[in-house]
Design a protein around this motif. Sequence first.
Motif, mmCIF file in Angstrom:
data_model
loop_
_atom_site.group_PDB
_atom_site.id
_atom_site.type_symbol
_atom_site.label_atom_id
_atom_site.label_comp_id
_atom_site.label_asym_id
_atom_site.label_seq_id
_atom_site.Cartn_x
_atom_site.Cartn_y
_atom_site.Cartn_z
ATOM 1 N N GLN A 50 0.841 -1.194 0.000
ATOM 2 C CA GLN A 50 0.000 0.000 0.000
ATOM 3 C C GLN A 50 0.874 1.241 0.000
ATOM 4 N N SER A 51 0.314 2.315 -0.529
ATOM 5 C CA SER A 51 1.042 3.585 -0.512
ATOM 6 C C SER A 51 1.072 4.136 0.908
ATOM 7 N N ARG A 81 10.235 -0.083 1.670
ATOM 8 C CA ARG A 81 9.616 1.086 1.038
ATOM 9 C C ARG A 81 10.295 1.280 -0.307
ATOM 10 N N ARG A 83 9.749 3.433 -4.324
ATOM 11 C CA ARG A 83 8.980 4.328 -5.182
ATOM 12 C C ARG A 83 8.138 3.506 -6.142
ATOM 13 N N ASN A 84 6.949 3.991 -6.404
ATOM 14 C CA ASN A 84 6.061 3.364 -7.371
ATOM 15 C C ASN A 84 6.576 3.712 -8.766
ATOM 16 N N GLN A 90 4.979 8.618 -5.395
ATOM 17 C CA GLN A 90 4.300 7.731 -4.449
ATOM 18 C C GLN A 90 5.266 6.668 -3.930
ATOM 19 N N VAL A 92 5.501 3.087 -2.002
ATOM 20 C CA VAL A 92 4.712 1.891 -1.692
ATOM 21 C C VAL A 92 5.434 1.120 -0.593
#
Length: 152
Positions: A50-51, A81, A83-84, A90, A92
């Motif tokens: 999830q973000s 963690r 980056r999307n 964002q 993720v």
Amino acid sequence: MPGPLDEQLCYSIYSVGMAIQRVYKPLLDRLGLTYPQYLVLNVLWRQDRQSVGAIAEQLALESSTLTPVLKRLEAAGLVRRQRNPANERQVVVALTPRGLAMRNEADCLGQALLEASGESPQKLGTLNHAVRDLRDAIYAHIGGRSVAAGRR
């Protein structure tokens, strides 16, 4: 002049939250977690990857408040963690295998609350629904957090 604290709903809810955290603390200490870290993991155990924004919304926190908690969970090897790739702005958050495995170890918290309260699961469930309904009504009135956010 406000009434005595014990007659104020806000204080009763606050103080029961503190009491529950005291029941959880020795169990969380054994797991090496703080209560906020447990809450984040709980959100991810329900739905992984999830973000940061989505997690913050479910916990009624600002993303900036959540970031230090996520950094500590990552340092402990419980989450990653990244980056999307579809949206570089964002971040993720995903469980690591160790973070996922901790779910089974944390099952004891619910049982500890049942034992400490002396109540039945049904009575605590009814109370939980009433408190959630109150929370949702207040948020709906003040235009705050999405009322469905905590029920994901």
